[in-house]
Motif scaffolding. Structure first.
Motif, PDB file in Angstrom:
ATOM      1  N   VAL A 177       0.827  -1.214   0.000  1.00  0.00           N
ATOM      2  CA  VAL A 177       0.000   0.000   0.000  1.00  0.00           C
ATOM      3  C   VAL A 177       0.857   1.258   0.000  1.00  0.00           C
ATOM      4  N   LEU A 178       2.102   1.139   0.430  1.00  0.00           N
ATOM      5  CA  LEU A 178       3.005   2.283   0.516  1.00  0.00           C
ATOM      6  C   LEU A 178       4.415   1.853   0.123  1.00  0.00           C
ATOM      7  N   PRO A 179       5.282   2.807  -0.177  1.00  0.00           N
ATOM      8  CA  PRO A 179       6.673   2.440  -0.461  1.00  0.00           C
ATOM      9  C   PRO A 179       7.400   2.095   0.829  1.00  0.00           C
ATOM     10  N   GLY A 180       8.396   1.222   0.724  1.00  0.00           N
ATOM     11  CA  GLY A 180       9.189   0.886   1.896  1.00  0.00           C
ATOM     12  C   GLY A 180      10.062  -0.318   1.646  1.00  0.00           C
ATOM     13  N   THR A 181      10.633  -0.828   2.726  1.00  0.00           N
ATOM     14  CA  THR A 181      11.500  -1.995   2.673  1.00  0.00           C
ATOM     15  C   THR A 181      10.738  -3.202   3.210  1.00  0.00           C
ATOM     16  N   LEU A 182      10.838  -4.317   2.521  1.00  0.00           N
ATOM     17  CA  LEU A 182      10.096  -5.530   2.855  1.00  0.00           C
ATOM     18  C   LEU A 182      10.879  -6.388   3.852  1.00  0.00           C
ATOM     19  N   ILE A 183      10.217  -6.782   4.933  1.00  0.00           N
ATOM     20  CA  ILE A 183      10.782  -7.694   5.929  1.00  0.00           C
ATOM     21  C   ILE A 183       9.871  -8.913   5.968  1.00  0.00           C
ATOM     22  N   VAL A 184      10.446 -10.101   5.958  1.00  0.00           N
ATOM     23  CA  VAL A 184       9.682 -11.346   5.931  1.00  0.00           C
ATOM     24  C   VAL A 184       9.918 -12.101   7.229  1.00  0.00           C
ATOM     25  N   GLY A 185       8.873 -12.759   7.734  1.00  0.00           N
ATOM     26  CA  GLY A 185       9.040 -13.542   8.950  1.00  0.00           C
ATOM     27  C   GLY A 185       7.962 -14.597   9.102  1.00  0.00           C
TER      28      GLY A 185
END
Length: 158
Positions: free
Chosen positions: A69-77
């Motif tokens: 929905v917004l720009p940013g950095t993806l973190i997966v968990g």
């Protein structure tokens, strides 16, 4: 009254984020279609039967594509409650998508509004497939639907 205060907070939040230039001209929804199955706030948990705070919303889904929905950095968990989850962080804002079945973007990648990041699923503690969607500003969870409504309204304003 509670909804009015939440809307005012979301307007304040939008102004704070806009001042940091993290809100794009285009805002995207997390799914193509939004159908609410569980709201933000206190509720009877469907599995435990206990009255507890729900820090997001649950949206009806069946192997649907999930969008940033917004720009940013993806973190997966992964955790026992949210199952496979993705967090997208940008400054003081964090958007969380839970109960995913498949990831479409590698961890630590920059994403933009409309980037397909995952496929919905039923991982973690769930009664069935859906998307858990939450928004956190600083340390506080805010109503994701009011947040989206505010972002969409502001993106249409000159």
């Amino acid at each position: 009254m509670k909804a009015a205060l939440a809307f005012v907070f979301c307007c304040f939040l939008h102004a704070a984020i806009r001042a940091q230039d993290t809100i794009p001209a285009q805002v995207c929804l997390p799914l193509h279609q939004l159908s609410l199955t569980s709201a933000f706030g206190f509720r009877i948990h469907p599995l435990t039967g206990k009255y507890a705070f729900h820090a997001g919303v649950d949206l009806r889904a069946h192997h649907d594509t999930v969008f940033s929905v917004l720009p940013g950095t993806l973190i997966v968990g992964y955790n026992a409650f949210l199952g496979i989850y993705v967090k997208i962080t940008s400054s003081n804002l964090e958007v969380i998508y839970g109960h995913l079945s498949q990831l479409l973007v590698p961890p630590d990648q920059k994403v933009f509004p409309g980037t397909a990041v995952a496929i919905t699923g039923a991982t973690g503690r769930v009664t069935g497939e859906h998307l858990h969607f939450s928004v956190r500003f600083g340390r506080n969870y805010i109503d994701p639907l009011l947040f989206l409504a505010t972002m969409l309204q502001q993106s249409r304003s000159p």
